[in-house]
Design a protein around this motif. Sequence first.
Motif, PDB file in Angstrom:
ATOM      1  N   PHE A   1       4.676   4.371  -6.252  1.00  0.00           N
ATOM      2  CA  PHE A   1       3.533   3.732  -7.469  1.00  0.00           C
ATOM      3  C   PHE A   1       4.348   3.533  -9.003  1.00  0.00           C
ATOM      4  O   PHE A   1       3.391   2.718  -9.504  1.00  0.00           O
ATOM      5  CB  PHE A   1       2.492   5.238  -8.024  1.00  0.00           C
ATOM      6  CG  PHE A   1       1.854   5.383  -6.345  1.00  0.00           C
ATOM      7  CD1 PHE A   1       0.476   4.388  -5.939  1.00  0.00           C
ATOM      8  CD2 PHE A   1       2.102   6.522  -6.205  1.00  0.00           C
ATOM      9  CE1 PHE A   1       0.384   4.376  -4.370  1.00  0.00           C
ATOM     10  CE2 PHE A   1       0.447   7.296  -4.541  1.00  0.00           C
ATOM     11  CZ  PHE A   1       0.283   5.578  -4.454  1.00  0.00           C
TER      12      PHE A   1
ATOM     13  N   ALA B   1      -9.732  -3.709  -5.942  1.00  0.00           N
ATOM     14  CA  ALA B   1     -10.274  -2.679  -4.905  1.00  0.00           C
ATOM     15  C   ALA B   1     -10.928  -3.233  -3.800  1.00  0.00           C
ATOM     16  O   ALA B   1     -11.168  -2.457  -3.286  1.00  0.00           O
ATOM     17  CB  ALA B   1     -11.082  -1.026  -5.798  1.00  0.00           C
TER      18      ALA B   1
ATOM     19  N   LEU C   1      -4.712   2.306  -2.988  1.00  0.00           N
ATOM     20  CA  LEU C   1      -4.849   2.611  -3.957  1.00  0.00           C
ATOM     21  C   LEU C   1      -3.232   1.917  -4.395  1.00  0.00           C
ATOM     22  O   LEU C   1      -2.902   1.434  -5.976  1.00  0.00           O
ATOM     23  CB  LEU C   1      -3.840   4.477  -3.646  1.00  0.00           C
ATOM     24  CG  LEU C   1      -4.123   5.338  -4.879  1.00  0.00           C
ATOM     25  CD1 LEU C   1      -4.968   5.171  -6.055  1.00  0.00           C
ATOM     26  CD2 LEU C   1      -3.801   6.310  -4.332  1.00  0.00           C
ATOM     27  N   GLU C   2      -2.284   1.458  -4.388  1.00  0.00           N
ATOM     28  CA  GLU C   2      -1.176   0.367  -4.731  1.00  0.00           C
ATOM     29  C   GLU C   2      -1.578  -0.347  -4.607  1.00  0.00           C
ATOM     30  O   GLU C   2      -1.050  -1.211  -5.920  1.00  0.00           O
ATOM     31  CB  GLU C   2      -0.139   0.217  -3.080  1.00  0.00           C
ATOM     32  CG  GLU C   2       0.510   1.305  -2.578  1.00  0.00           C
ATOM     33  CD  GLU C   2       1.191   1.019  -1.375  1.00  0.00           C
ATOM     34  OE1 GLU C   2       2.286   2.102  -1.356  1.00  0.00           O
ATOM     35  OE2 GLU C   2       1.110   0.483  -1.048  1.00  0.00           O
TER      36      GLU C   2
END
Length: 190
Positions: free
Chosen positions: A3, A53, A130-131
């Motif tokens: 991340f 997202a 999430l990435e």
Amino acid sequence: MGFFTILLSSILVNNFVMSRFLGICPFLGVSKQVETALGMGTAVTFVMAIASAATYVVQVSILDKFGLGYMQTIVFILIIAALVQLVELFIKKASPTLYQALGVYLPLITTNCAVLGIAILNIQMELSLLESVVHAVGAAIGFTLAIVLFAGIRERLALADVPESFQGFPVALITAGLMSIAFLGFTGLV
């Protein structure tokens, strides 16, 4: 890819404005004052993170599942437009001064190619949810960094003794080019 690597890479090495030339319209249009540039950067950060997202979820759960991948661009633009309307309503209510300062550029986030570009790149790079959000936040921070730095330089240039033929956009474009060269110095960092 970790991340932190994704975040640092999208802020400095692969800065969307300086290396990919995405988001040039607000970069040039809303960079006359640092305060306005910071407001635009904050709005773009919110829209990019939420749009990444939302587009990821729509891509995986609807477009891929039903074989509608050819609708990706249209669907992503609709999602981004809806989010921009939400941000516009929020800023108009929360900060009327910032709303007036952003003017026509706030609705133009809808057509900001950096927002659409990050949503499509997240899918093409096959990042997880999430990435994708980390990548989008990093890209938005990089956008904000570039536009605020550029606004600071333009504020100083407004007070400087610039030859008449270079006043206004010519010196702004030369400055943007020099900033782009400076960001090339981060190549190889990650």
